[in-house]
Write an enzyme that holds these catalytic residues in place. Structure first.
Site, PDB file in Angstrom:
ATOM      1  N   PRO A 110      42.475  34.310  41.584  1.00 52.23           N
ATOM      2  CA  PRO A 110      42.765  33.177  40.687  1.00 52.23           C
ATOM      3  C   PRO A 110      41.971  33.307  39.386  1.00 52.23           C
ATOM      4  CG  PRO A 110      42.044  32.437  42.867  1.00 52.23           C
ATOM      5  CD  PRO A 110      41.779  33.904  42.790  1.00 52.23           C
ATOM      6  N   GLU A 111      42.678  33.261  38.288  1.00 55.85           N
ATOM      7  CA  GLU A 111      42.045  33.354  36.969  1.00 55.85           C
ATOM      8  C   GLU A 111      42.037  31.965  36.329  1.00 55.85           C
ATOM      9  OE1 GLU A 111      40.565  35.887  35.833  1.00 55.85           O
ATOM     10  OE2 GLU A 111      41.332  37.570  36.985  1.00 55.85           O
ATOM     11  N   ARG A 147      39.310  35.545  52.024  1.00 63.10           N
ATOM     12  CA  ARG A 147      38.157  36.432  51.850  1.00 63.10           C
ATOM     13  C   ARG A 147      36.827  35.690  51.776  1.00 63.10           C
ATOM     14  NH1 ARG A 147      39.602  41.031  47.626  1.00 63.10           N
ATOM     15  NH2 ARG A 147      37.632  41.800  48.442  1.00 63.10           N
ATOM     16  N   ARG A 202      27.011  42.884  20.426  1.00 66.58           N
ATOM     17  CA  ARG A 202      27.314  43.733  21.590  1.00 66.58           C
ATOM     18  C   ARG A 202      27.860  45.092  21.194  1.00 66.58           C
ATOM     19  NH1 ARG A 202      27.771  38.697  22.863  1.00 66.58           N
ATOM     20  NH2 ARG A 202      27.143  37.917  24.898  1.00 66.58           N
ATOM     21  N   HIS A 219      42.347  30.509  57.929  1.00 68.15           N
ATOM     22  CA  HIS A 219      41.733  30.723  56.617  1.00 68.15           C
ATOM     23  C   HIS A 219      41.434  29.414  55.878  1.00 68.15           C
ATOM     24  CE1 HIS A 219      42.248  34.923  57.204  1.00 68.15           C
ATOM     25  NE2 HIS A 219      43.571  34.860  57.186  1.00 68.15           N
TER      26      HIS A 219
END
Ligand SMILES: [Zn+2]
Length: 276
Positions: free
Chosen positions: A2-3, A112, A156, A94
């Site tokens: 999931p973003e 997970r 950076r 789950h």
């Protein structure tokens, strides 16, 4: 995984329905990435406030006579949240966290178990403060200007792609979204951050906002198709122009799309349209 857009869609799908609801019980299953941090019983009868999002974290304010604070949720690598307004189906193997409220049963499914739900007295107290401290700017925050992005880049020396993935200048550019935003902005993903000019940072910021809002819009339409509105319905992917298209013609110039590996992730780009 999931973003940011999936998490934002989850927030949109849940906020109205949970606002003002009261917690009836909390079920903690197998250990997640971090422990809840309080006894589940102490959450009973607290009222749910307005859900908000910071990066990929959701913040659920909770308040009552005895305590005030909130739960910080993270979907980890594989988590999704679903609010069952009626009697929920039996818990699956789950389903590791459940918050039963007067508005329904909110269930975290996370095969997970890298996800987490943890109590914090406030967003600016630990543990929430510590977890959110390293996050870059929110992509849609108006105070994130091209100049602010440029200033962040100047400090950076890594590639712009790696910097986007790191999320410490701006959050939200997961691998697919970073590749797509760089393509739309015409920037070679291997370009060193400090070499990006202000106008190119401006194009990048605009492209990133476009890609992310397309994903949120797409996710929102996916959401409306489910009665039991499923946040993080998994993956609703934007119509990728370069991502996953190695060897295929660039949609703009027909040069074959290239793939390189950066920071252990695949990067897709057009060597002709994207300049260093
Ligand atoms: Zn091209």
């Amino acid at each position: 995984m999931p973003e940011l857009p999936e998490v934002e869609v989850t927030r949109i799908g849940l906020a109205d329905r949970l606002r003002g609801a009261r917690v009836r019980s909390v079920h903690v299953g197998s250990p997640l990435r971090w422990p809840l941090g309080v006894s589940a019983r102490t959450l009973h009868d607290l009222e749910i406030g307005e859900l908000s999002r910071r990066g990929k974290y959701l913040w659920m304010p909770l308040s009552g006579r005895a305590r005030k604070g909130g739960l910080l949720w993270h979907l980890g690598m594989s988590g999704s949240l679903m609010l069952h307004e009626r009697v929920p189906p039996p818990r699956g193997r789950h389903d590791h966290f459940e918050l039963v409220s007067s508005a329904g049963t909110l269930r975290l499914t996370d095969p997970r178990r890298f996800g987490a739900v943890l109590w914090s007295d406030a967003l600016d107290s630990d543990p929430a403060r510590r977890l959110l401290a390293g996050l870059g700017a929110e992509p849609f925050d108006p105070s994130l200007t091209a100049r602010a992005l440029h200033d962040g880049c100047k400090r950076r020396r890594t590639s712009i792609k790696a910097a986007l993935l790191a999320g410490d200048i701006v959050v939200g550019a997961g691998n697919i979204y970073a590749c797509e935003a760089l393509f739309r902005a015409g920037i070679d993903p291997r370009t060193r951050c400090h070499r990006l000019s202000l106008p190119r940072c401006e194009r990048l910021l605009q492209a990133l906002r476009e890609v992310l809002s397309e994903a949120v819009t797409l996710g929102g339409s996916t959401l409306r198709n489910f009665r039991d509105a499923n946040g993080g319905a998994g993956e609703f992917q934007i119509n990728a122009r370069v991502y996953g298209r190695e060897g295929q013609q660039c949609l703009r110039c027909r040069t074959p799309v290239r793939r390189v590996v950066q920071a252990q992730r695949s990067t897709f780009f057009c060597p002709h349209c994207q300049a260093r």
